[in-house]
Design a protein around this motif. Structure first.
Motif, PDB file in Angstrom:
ATOM      1  N   PHE A 113       0.730  -1.153   0.264  1.00 54.00           N
ATOM      2  CA  PHE A 113      -0.122  -0.081  -0.023  1.00 54.00           C
ATOM      3  C   PHE A 113       0.876   1.186  -0.118  1.00 54.00           C
ATOM      4  O   PHE A 113       0.676   2.145  -0.682  1.00 54.00           O
ATOM      5  CB  PHE A 113      -0.961  -0.172   1.317  1.00 54.00           C
ATOM      6  CG  PHE A 113      -1.799   1.363   1.441  1.00 54.00           C
ATOM      7  CD1 PHE A 113      -2.922   1.451   0.421  1.00 54.00           C
ATOM      8  CD2 PHE A 113      -1.394   2.242   2.197  1.00 54.00           C
ATOM      9  CE1 PHE A 113      -3.591   2.644   0.528  1.00 54.00           C
ATOM     10  CE2 PHE A 113      -2.013   3.323   2.299  1.00 54.00           C
ATOM     11  CZ  PHE A 113      -3.308   3.714   1.272  1.00 54.00           C
ATOM     12  N   VAL A 114       1.963   1.324   0.936  1.00 52.20           N
ATOM     13  CA  VAL A 114       2.919   2.416   0.812  1.00 52.20           C
ATOM     14  C   VAL A 114       3.526   2.540  -0.496  1.00 52.20           C
ATOM     15  O   VAL A 114       3.345   3.830  -0.959  1.00 52.20           O
ATOM     16  CB  VAL A 114       4.003   2.266   1.947  1.00 52.20           C
ATOM     17  CG1 VAL A 114       5.111   3.195   1.879  1.00 52.20           C
ATOM     18  CG2 VAL A 114       3.404   2.051   3.326  1.00 52.20           C
ATOM     19  N   THR A 115       3.564   1.467  -1.224  1.00 56.90           N
ATOM     20  CA  THR A 115       4.286   1.675  -2.479  1.00 56.90           C
ATOM     21  C   THR A 115       3.613   2.287  -3.554  1.00 56.90           C
ATOM     22  O   THR A 115       3.915   3.100  -4.233  1.00 56.90           O
ATOM     23  CB  THR A 115       4.860   0.237  -3.032  1.00 56.90           C
ATOM     24  OG1 THR A 115       5.748  -0.282  -2.235  1.00 56.90           O
ATOM     25  CG2 THR A 115       5.686   0.437  -4.526  1.00 56.90           C
ATOM     26  N   VAL A 116       2.226   1.787  -3.692  1.00 57.97           N
ATOM     27  CA  VAL A 116       1.287   2.506  -4.462  1.00 57.97           C
ATOM     28  C   VAL A 116       1.081   3.812  -4.101  1.00 57.97           C
ATOM     29  O   VAL A 116       0.695   4.725  -4.931  1.00 57.97           O
ATOM     30  CB  VAL A 116      -0.023   1.791  -4.537  1.00 57.97           C
ATOM     31  CG1 VAL A 116      -1.142   2.132  -5.298  1.00 57.97           C
ATOM     32  CG2 VAL A 116       0.269   0.125  -4.966  1.00 57.97           C
ATOM     33  N   LEU A 161      -4.740   1.132  -6.128  1.00 57.38           N
ATOM     34  CA  LEU A 161      -4.706   1.825  -4.812  1.00 57.38           C
ATOM     35  C   LEU A 161      -5.957   1.229  -3.889  1.00 57.38           C
ATOM     36  O   LEU A 161      -5.937   1.093  -2.688  1.00 57.38           O
ATOM     37  CB  LEU A 161      -5.019   3.381  -4.894  1.00 57.38           C
ATOM     38  CG  LEU A 161      -5.073   4.091  -3.631  1.00 57.38           C
ATOM     39  CD1 LEU A 161      -3.565   3.875  -2.653  1.00 57.38           C
ATOM     40  CD2 LEU A 161      -5.234   5.464  -3.947  1.00 57.38           C
ATOM     41  N   TYR A 162      -7.038   1.100  -4.559  1.00 60.74           N
ATOM     42  CA  TYR A 162      -8.223   0.585  -3.896  1.00 60.74           C
ATOM     43  C   TYR A 162      -8.214  -0.859  -3.275  1.00 60.74           C
ATOM     44  O   TYR A 162      -8.411  -1.036  -2.241  1.00 60.74           O
ATOM     45  CB  TYR A 162      -9.509   0.660  -4.712  1.00 60.74           C
ATOM     46  CG  TYR A 162     -10.790   0.523  -4.028  1.00 60.74           C
ATOM     47  CD1 TYR A 162     -11.808   1.394  -3.679  1.00 60.74           C
ATOM     48  CD2 TYR A 162     -11.454  -0.766  -3.939  1.00 60.74           C
ATOM     49  CE1 TYR A 162     -12.701   1.112  -2.938  1.00 60.74           C
ATOM     50  CE2 TYR A 162     -12.374  -1.125  -3.231  1.00 60.74           C
ATOM     51  CZ  TYR A 162     -13.303   0.138  -2.649  1.00 60.74           C
ATOM     52  OH  TYR A 162     -14.295  -0.437  -2.076  1.00 60.74           O
ATOM     53  N   LEU A 163      -7.573  -1.556  -4.154  1.00 63.03           N
ATOM     54  CA  LEU A 163      -7.317  -2.924  -3.681  1.00 63.03           C
ATOM     55  C   LEU A 163      -6.322  -2.991  -2.883  1.00 63.03           C
ATOM     56  O   LEU A 163      -6.548  -3.626  -1.537  1.00 63.03           O
ATOM     57  CB  LEU A 163      -6.653  -3.770  -4.900  1.00 63.03           C
ATOM     58  CG  LEU A 163      -6.044  -5.092  -4.750  1.00 63.03           C
ATOM     59  CD1 LEU A 163      -7.175  -5.995  -4.064  1.00 63.03           C
ATOM     60  CD2 LEU A 163      -5.597  -5.699  -5.839  1.00 63.03           C
ATOM     61  N   SER A 223      -8.093  -1.876   0.430  1.00 61.50           N
ATOM     62  CA  SER A 223      -8.898  -2.989   1.149  1.00 61.50           C
ATOM     63  C   SER A 223      -8.505  -3.942   1.908  1.00 61.50           C
ATOM     64  O   SER A 223      -9.000  -4.585   2.453  1.00 61.50           O
ATOM     65  CB  SER A 223      -9.833  -3.248   0.060  1.00 61.50           C
ATOM     66  OG  SER A 223      -9.118  -3.851  -0.775  1.00 61.50           O
ATOM     67  N   LEU A 224      -7.140  -4.072   1.751  1.00 62.34           N
ATOM     68  CA  LEU A 224      -6.326  -5.244   2.210  1.00 62.34           C
ATOM     69  C   LEU A 224      -5.299  -4.868   3.650  1.00 62.34           C
ATOM     70  O   LEU A 224      -4.934  -5.917   4.040  1.00 62.34           O
ATOM     71  CB  LEU A 224      -5.177  -5.761   1.287  1.00 62.34           C
ATOM     72  CG  LEU A 224      -5.623  -6.461  -0.012  1.00 62.34           C
ATOM     73  CD1 LEU A 224      -4.847  -6.988  -0.953  1.00 62.34           C
ATOM     74  CD2 LEU A 224      -6.483  -7.633   0.536  1.00 62.34           C
ATOM     75  N   LEU A 225      -5.503  -3.566   3.792  1.00 62.78           N
ATOM     76  CA  LEU A 225      -4.876  -3.170   4.992  1.00 62.78           C
ATOM     77  C   LEU A 225      -5.529  -3.689   6.206  1.00 62.78           C
ATOM     78  O   LEU A 225      -6.775  -3.661   6.382  1.00 62.78           O
ATOM     79  CB  LEU A 225      -4.978  -1.634   5.284  1.00 62.78           C
ATOM     80  CG  LEU A 225      -4.043  -0.764   4.225  1.00 62.78           C
ATOM     81  CD1 LEU A 225      -4.425   0.818   4.254  1.00 62.78           C
ATOM     82  CD2 LEU A 225      -2.678  -0.964   4.378  1.00 62.78           C
ATOM     83  N   ASP A 226      -4.903  -3.985   7.164  1.00 65.62           N
ATOM     84  CA  ASP A 226      -5.430  -4.402   8.325  1.00 65.62           C
ATOM     85  C   ASP A 226      -6.208  -3.489   9.125  1.00 65.62           C
ATOM     86  O   ASP A 226      -5.955  -2.274   8.926  1.00 65.62           O
ATOM     87  CB  ASP A 226      -4.330  -4.777   9.629  1.00 65.62           C
ATOM     88  CG  ASP A 226      -3.324  -5.865   9.094  1.00 65.62           C
ATOM     89  OD1 ASP A 226      -4.063  -7.120   8.851  1.00 65.62           O
ATOM     90  OD2 ASP A 226      -2.357  -5.979   8.988  1.00 65.62           O
ATOM     91  N   TRP A 270     -12.360   8.999   1.604  1.00 64.25           N
ATOM     92  CA  TRP A 270     -11.720   8.788   0.411  1.00 64.25           C
ATOM     93  C   TRP A 270     -11.874   7.645  -0.738  1.00 64.25           C
ATOM     94  O   TRP A 270     -11.576   7.600  -1.843  1.00 64.25           O
ATOM     95  CB  TRP A 270     -10.035   9.270   0.422  1.00 64.25           C
ATOM     96  CG  TRP A 270      -9.231   8.226   1.211  1.00 64.25           C
ATOM     97  CD1 TRP A 270      -8.918   8.435   2.450  1.00 64.25           C
ATOM     98  CD2 TRP A 270      -8.421   7.109   0.413  1.00 64.25           C
ATOM     99  NE1 TRP A 270      -7.870   7.455   2.642  1.00 64.25           N
ATOM    100  CE2 TRP A 270      -7.620   6.873   1.323  1.00 64.25           C
ATOM    101  CE3 TRP A 270      -8.477   6.722  -0.701  1.00 64.25           C
ATOM    102  CZ2 TRP A 270      -6.921   5.522   1.335  1.00 64.25           C
ATOM    103  CZ3 TRP A 270      -7.621   5.314  -1.042  1.00 64.25           C
ATOM    104  CH2 TRP A 270      -6.900   4.888  -0.035  1.00 64.25           C
ATOM    105  N   GLY A 271     -12.093   6.539   0.308  1.00 64.38           N
ATOM    106  CA  GLY A 271     -12.840   5.334  -0.740  1.00 64.38           C
ATOM    107  C   GLY A 271     -13.722   5.582  -1.762  1.00 64.38           C
ATOM    108  O   GLY A 271     -13.785   5.294  -2.879  1.00 64.38           O
ATOM    109  N   GLN A 272     -14.801   6.457  -1.296  1.00 61.23           N
ATOM    110  CA  GLN A 272     -15.846   6.865  -2.143  1.00 61.23           C
ATOM    111  C   GLN A 272     -15.358   7.832  -3.291  1.00 61.23           C
ATOM    112  O   GLN A 272     -15.808   7.819  -4.309  1.00 61.23           O
ATOM    113  CB  GLN A 272     -16.956   7.329  -1.171  1.00 61.23           C
ATOM    114  CG  GLN A 272     -18.392   7.680  -2.106  1.00 61.23           C
ATOM    115  CD  GLN A 272     -18.909   6.372  -2.621  1.00 61.23           C
ATOM    116  OE1 GLN A 272     -19.180   5.436  -2.046  1.00 61.23           O
ATOM    117  NE2 GLN A 272     -18.925   6.314  -4.032  1.00 61.23           N
ATOM    118  N   SER A 273     -14.478   8.660  -2.837  1.00 60.58           N
ATOM    119  CA  SER A 273     -14.092   9.688  -3.619  1.00 60.58           C
ATOM    120  C   SER A 273     -13.185   9.062  -4.905  1.00 60.58           C
ATOM    121  O   SER A 273     -13.324   9.449  -5.799  1.00 60.58           O
ATOM    122  CB  SER A 273     -13.057  10.684  -2.882  1.00 60.58           C
ATOM    123  OG  SER A 273     -13.835  11.591  -2.026  1.00 60.58           O
TER     124      SER A 273
END
Length: 184
Positions: A18-21, A51-53, A56-59, A155-158
């Motif tokens: 996630f950090v990388t993306v 980014l969304y994917l 969504s995988l973050l703890d 921001w997921g909805q944005s």
């Protein structure tokens, strides 16, 4: 949660990806001035789903209630990103938002802009990435908790709204270009 558990989350594969993306998207947005709308749209439509994917995988972790993550993005930074994207998108920046909760109580859909959606995402990601860059485990954990929470709430909805609008722009432009050159 003890420090070892927090370190496990901070350095997990999903968090690092996630950090990388997030860093890649921020860098792209910061360097978007002068890009063609078609190039910008193509690239962003590849980065946003990833980014969304990854988000969504973050703890799903909770930060400390009395911990307030440092804010790195100034109003000027936000406005620079928003203005840059608005310039790139030009007349295609505006879109009608039919997913807004307020639309249910109104006869008119809300007018939104791709540039504001992406600037909102940038702000959340840049604050997160800068907290990570400092390398303090406790702050990094809190940054994960904050960015995950703000992804779910805001921001997921944005991001999904911007993707919908960018999809329309990309394929409307393609259809218009094909018509202009007499192609099918």
């Amino acid at each position: 949660m003890d420090l070892n558990d927090k370190k496990t989350i901070v350095y997990s594969r999903n968090t690092v990806e996630f950090v990388t993306v997030a860093v890649e998207l921020c860098a792209y947005l910061e360097q978007s001035q002068g890009r063609k709308a078609s190039e910008f749209t193509d690239t962003i439509l590849k980065l946003l789903p990833l980014l969304y994917l990854k988000a969504s995988l973050l703890d799903d972790v909770e930060g400390e209630e009395d911990f307030f993550p440092e804010v790195f993005v100034s109003e000027e930074d936000y406005e620079y990103i928003r203005h840059t994207i608005s310039g790139v998108m030009a007349d295609d920046d505006d879109y009608l938002d039919f997913c807004n909760e307020g639309v249910r109580f109104s006869d008119e859909p809300a007018m939104k802009t791709i540039s504001e959606d992406l600037a909102d995402i940038y702000q959340a990601l840049k604050n997160f990435a800068e907290a990570y860059r400092l390398g303090l485990d406790e702050n990094m954990f809190e940054a994960v908790a904050e960015v995950r929470s703000s992804f779910v709430i805001y921001w997921g909805q944005s991001l999904t709204n911007a993707m919908r609008a960018l999809h329309r722009v990309k394929y409307t432009l393609r259809d218009e270009e094909e018509d202009e050159y007499g192609e099918d």
